[in-house]
Design an enzyme around this catalytic site. Structure first.
Site, PDB file in Angstrom:
ATOM      1  CB  SER A 267      43.960  17.669  37.137  1.00  4.84           C
ATOM      2  OG  SER A 267      43.740  16.497  36.358  1.00  4.84           O
ATOM      3  CE  LYS A 268      47.995  23.481  34.071  1.00  2.00           C
ATOM      4  NZ  LYS A 268      49.369  23.953  33.788  1.00  2.00           N
ATOM      5  NE  ARG A 269      44.781  13.069  35.939  1.00  2.00           N
ATOM      6  CZ  ARG A 269      43.856  12.158  36.220  1.00  2.00           C
ATOM      7  NH1 ARG A 269      43.259  11.520  35.231  1.00  2.00           N
ATOM      8  NH2 ARG A 269      43.533  11.882  37.465  1.00  2.00           N
ATOM      9  CG  HIS A 270      40.141  15.365  34.813  1.00  3.07           C
ATOM     10  ND1 HIS A 270      40.684  15.520  36.076  1.00  3.07           N
ATOM     11  CD2 HIS A 270      40.012  14.033  34.621  1.00  3.07           C
ATOM     12  CE1 HIS A 270      40.853  14.329  36.628  1.00  3.07           C
ATOM     13  NE2 HIS A 270      40.461  13.416  35.766  1.00  3.07           N
TER      14      HIS A 270
END
Length: 488
Positions: A267-270
């Site tokens: 995801s974006k946080r990764h």
């Protein structure tokens, strides 16, 4: 691009006439993104593997933009995909081709399938289809289209509703299995009883995704379809349509997803952001390519390799069946390696605009290439390199408290002696290092006692590369002027 599209359509007619490609046909792969968002890491990896396989076998790599989702597709997303591939150097041999420019070809194939009896008109409304699925769910059956309008020998079809436009459905086989030997996952078999009659054209005549993909792969003579395993469920339907068209099946290889460090879907946080965020963050394309190549593929214990080596080694047999895991630390490590390998001139072209934005003054300053050659060993990104280089291109402004702490009366005599020697010494790193040791010995000081105030007066900060290298790069005039400024 219109001419290119026309050439594909002409090739399509020829392909239709010849029915199928032979086993001796040159390898042809494709990357077929939908322009409904940016080019993310998973898409970039798919493109890389398809590109590398074509390069390994002297084949053709095609870029095809699957833009039939008119509501969600945008020109900005198309541009982002093309820019991402250009940055990575994944240049297609053919394309980009756009599905929306091939509508006439799709309609032509639908018409032929209706004529051949491999497709038929269905007048059920979406509400009627949903109602039949609800009845099937209630009975514990798998929800699917029940074949109300499917022609069968001896079957009487319902009366055609007045004024209702039909969809076109593919006449999927009702017996047997669909089996293919997936290049990544191994043999896969799906019963045809699990598949209903797929809609291939909507009431307004526009074709659907799974149908367009088949026609495109057939027309473009694709021999190997390398894509994410979110497409596995589409594959049996596409195989059946391609068989109905008389086409030869490509080799299918479905890549497992990329997960974050925590094992969850990326995801974006990764880091599941646009590939074009990475050059903005200071990553080099060769680092990203090397990193993506190892996400789900391996060649022994090799971790660092050129794209020439990768293409020579790449095969489908060494693709992992398990999800890959995104590791930002590994990417940063690779980026450091490629920064260290890069020519200073190339790095200078990347960092200079960043430094100018930060107020760097290049007049009467050290040679930027030489500065970067000194600093590039210790940074992970180009942005860090630009930030580190700023110490040579701005006036020092040490914190008063730090200056008072290190520029003491006890070390001033040694600093004055150092400044005096700077006026006459041969300006080479070795001579400067020897002179510094002489001053330390003469004044009975340790290296940090002299190096720390020197760093503060010359750069404004305590952490720098070797003080001798810093002094050499600044040059006699700048060093003498800055020491005089603080020593009076």
């Amino acid at each position: 691009m219109t001419a290119a599209t026309n050439s594909v359509t002409s090739a399509a007619t020829s392909a239709a006439t010849n029915a199928a490609t032979s086993a001796a046909t040159k390898v042809r792969t494709r990357f077929a993104p939908s322009p409904t968002g940016f080019l993310h890491l998973g898409g970039a990896r798919t493109a890389l593997f398809a590109w590398a396989y074509a390069r390994r076998h002297g084949g053709i790599f095609i870029l095809r933009v699957e833009d039939t989702d008119v509501e969600r597709s945008t020109p900005e997303a198309v541009q982002a995909i093309i820019e991402g591939m250009e940055w990575l150097g994944l240049t297609p041999d053919e394309g980009p081709f756009y599905q929306m420019r091939r509508m006439e070809r799709y309609r032509e194939v639908v018409a032929q399938m209706l004529k051949d009896g491999t497709a038929y008109y269905c007048y059920c409304t979406p509400d009627e289809v949903e109602a039949m699925r609800e009845r099937q769910r209630a009975a514990g059956d798998k929800p699917r289209y029940d074949g109300t309008w499917r022609p069968e020998p001896g079957k009487t079809l319902p009366a055609v509703p007045e004024g209702r436009k039909p969809v076109v459905r593919f006449r999927n086989p009702q017996e047997g299995d669909v089996t293919w030997d997936d290049a990544v996952k191994g043999p896969i078999t799906i019963s045809n009883r699990e598949l209903d009659d797929l809609i291939i054209a909507r009431p307004d005549g526009t074709p659907t995704y799974n149908f367009c993909v088949v026609v495109d792969d057939w027309d473009m003579r694709i021999t190997h379809v390398i894509r994410g395993d979110d497409h596995v469920n589409n594959t049996p339907r596409q195989i059946n349509i391609l068989k109905a068209l008389g086409g030869e099946l490509p080799v299918y290889g479905h890549l497992p997803m990329i997960h974050g460090p925590d094992g969850e879907k990326l995801s974006k946080r990764h880091g599941a952001v646009s590939v074009m965020e990475y050059p903005l963050q200071g990553y080099l394309p060769e680092a990203m390519l090397n990193y993506l190549a190892r996400l789900g593929w391996s060649h022994g214990d090799d971790e660092i390799f050129s794209m020439e080596q990768f293409c020579a080694w790449f095969d489908l047999g060494h693709l992992s069946k398990s999800p890959a895991q995104f590791n930002p630390e590994k990417l940063a490590w690779l980026n450091n390696h490629y920064i260290r390998q890069a020519e200073p001139g190339r790095l200078a072209a990347l960092v200079r605009p960043l430094m100018e934005q930060d107020g760097a003054r290049f007049d009467s300053a050290p040679d930027l290439d030489s500065v970067l050659a000194l600093l590039k060993e210790r940074v992970k990104t180009v942005n860090e390199l630009a930030e580190a280089a700023m110490l040579f291109y701005r006036e020092p402004a040490p914190e008063p408290a730090l200056l008072s702490q290190h520029l003491t009366d006890a070390v001033k005599p040694a600093l004055l002696a150092y400044a005096a020697h700077c006026m006459t010494i041969d300006w080479k790193k070795e001579a400067l290092a020897a002179m510094l040791k002489e001053v330390l010995a003469a004044h009975k000081l340790k290296m940090p006692q002299l190096a720390m105030p020197l760093r503060l007066m010359l750069t404004g900060q305590l952490q720098t590369p070797s003080i001798d290298a810093v002094v050499e790069l600044f040059g006699r005039e700048t060093v003498s002027a800055r020491l005089a400024r603080f020593l009076g």
